[in-house]
Design a protein around this motif. Structure first.
Motif, PDB file in Angstrom:
ATOM      1  N   ALA A  10       0.862  -1.183   0.000  1.00 16.18           N
ATOM      2  CA  ALA A  10       0.000   0.000   0.000  1.00 16.18           C
ATOM      3  C   ALA A  10       0.895   1.228   0.000  1.00 16.18           C
ATOM      4  O   ALA A  10       1.746   1.391   0.880  1.00 16.18           O
ATOM      5  N   LEU A  11       0.722   2.081  -0.996  1.00 14.24           N
ATOM      6  CA  LEU A  11       1.512   3.293  -1.139  1.00 14.24           C
ATOM      7  C   LEU A  11       0.605   4.502  -0.948  1.00 14.24           C
ATOM      8  O   LEU A  11      -0.524   4.515  -1.434  1.00 14.24           O
ATOM      9  N   VAL A  12       1.121   5.504  -0.241  1.00 15.83           N
ATOM     10  CA  VAL A  12       0.350   6.727  -0.028  1.00 15.83           C
ATOM     11  C   VAL A  12       1.259   7.915  -0.284  1.00 15.83           C
ATOM     12  O   VAL A  12       2.407   7.944   0.157  1.00 15.83           O
ATOM     13  N   ASN A  13       0.724   8.901  -1.022  1.00 16.21           N
ATOM     14  CA  ASN A  13       1.406  10.174  -1.201  1.00 16.21           C
ATOM     15  C   ASN A  13       0.508  11.242  -0.601  1.00 16.21           C
ATOM     16  O   ASN A  13      -0.637  11.395  -1.012  1.00 16.21           O
ATOM     17  N   LEU A  14       1.026  11.939   0.398  1.00 21.33           N
ATOM     18  CA  LEU A  14       0.286  12.991   1.078  1.00 21.33           C
ATOM     19  C   LEU A  14       0.865  14.327   0.638  1.00 21.33           C
ATOM     20  O   LEU A  14       2.065  14.554   0.770  1.00 21.33           O
ATOM     21  N   SER A  15       0.022  15.186   0.074  1.00 18.88           N
ATOM     22  CA  SER A  15       0.418  16.542  -0.318  1.00 18.88           C
ATOM     23  C   SER A  15      -0.549  17.508   0.325  1.00 18.88           C
ATOM     24  O   SER A  15      -1.728  17.532  -0.026  1.00 18.88           O
ATOM     25  N   VAL A  16      -0.040  18.300   1.264  1.00 18.61           N
ATOM     26  CA  VAL A  16      -0.916  19.185   2.032  1.00 18.61           C
ATOM     27  C   VAL A  16      -0.274  20.564   2.151  1.00 18.61           C
ATOM     28  O   VAL A  16       0.943  20.678   2.245  1.00 18.61           O
ATOM     29  N   GLU A  17      -1.115  21.577   2.099  1.00 17.03           N
ATOM     30  CA  GLU A  17      -0.626  22.938   2.286  1.00 17.03           C
ATOM     31  C   GLU A  17      -1.505  23.657   3.285  1.00 17.03           C
ATOM     32  O   GLU A  17      -2.696  23.376   3.408  1.00 17.03           O
TER      33      GLU A  17
END
Length: 134
Positions: A87-94
Motif C-alpha cells: 500500500a503506497l500513499v502520497n500525502l500533499s498538504v498545504e
C-alpha cells in the motif's frame, strides 16, 4: 449471509519500508488509485501527517524536519498487508494563508482495489478526528 461480516483493514496492515526507487517503481506499476481530499480540523502540517501515519499503520518514508516551519508538506507512506500486498500513499498538504486550514490530497495506490478503497475510507474517517495530543 455475508452482509454481516465486517473486516477492519487496520488488522492486516503493517508499517514497512522500501527505498525511494522501489517506491517509485511500484507507484508507476500499480493500477488502483484512490484520491482523498483533505478535510480536517487539524491546523498544523506535522501533527496532521503524524495523525495519518499512526491512524493507518503506515511508515513515513520521507525524512521530515520537525523544526522546519513551511506552508507545504509532501510525504510518501508505505505499508504491507499480512498477505504481502503493498500500500503506497502520497500525502500533499498545504496550509492556506487566508484561513489557516489545511488543503490538499492524499493519493493511495495498490495492486488491488480493496486495499486502495479501504485505506481511503479509513483516511477519510480518521482525518476528521483530533490527534490524542490535541
Amino acid at each position: 449471509n455475508l452482509n454481516d461480516i465486517h473486516m477492519d483493514i487496520m488488522d492486516y496492515i503493517r508499517p514497512a519500508t522500501c527505498t525511494d526507487e522501489v517506491f517509485r517503481s511500484m507507484w508507476a506499476e500499480f493500477e488502483w488509485e484512490n484520491k482523498v481530499a483533505i478535510s480536517t480540523s487539524i491546523t498544523e502540517l506535522q501533527p496532521f501527517l503524524n495523525h495519518v501515519v499512526s491512524s493507518t499503520n503506515m511508515n513515513c518514508l520521507t525524512p521530515i524536519d520537525s523544526s522546519e516551519k513551511g506552508s507545504f508538506l509532501a510525504a510518501n507512506l508505505y505499508a504491507r498487508s499480512v498477505f504481502g500486498e503493498d500500500a503506497l500513499v502520497n500525502l500533499s498538504v498545504e496550509k492556506k494563508e487566508n484561513d489557516g486550514k489545511l488543503a490538499g490530497y492524499i493519493r493511495i495506490r495498490s495492486k488491488t482495489q480493496g486495499i486502495a478503497l479501504s485505506l481511503g475510507d479509513r483516511i477519510t474517517s480518521v482525518q476528521r478526528e483530533l490527534p490524542e495530543s490535541e
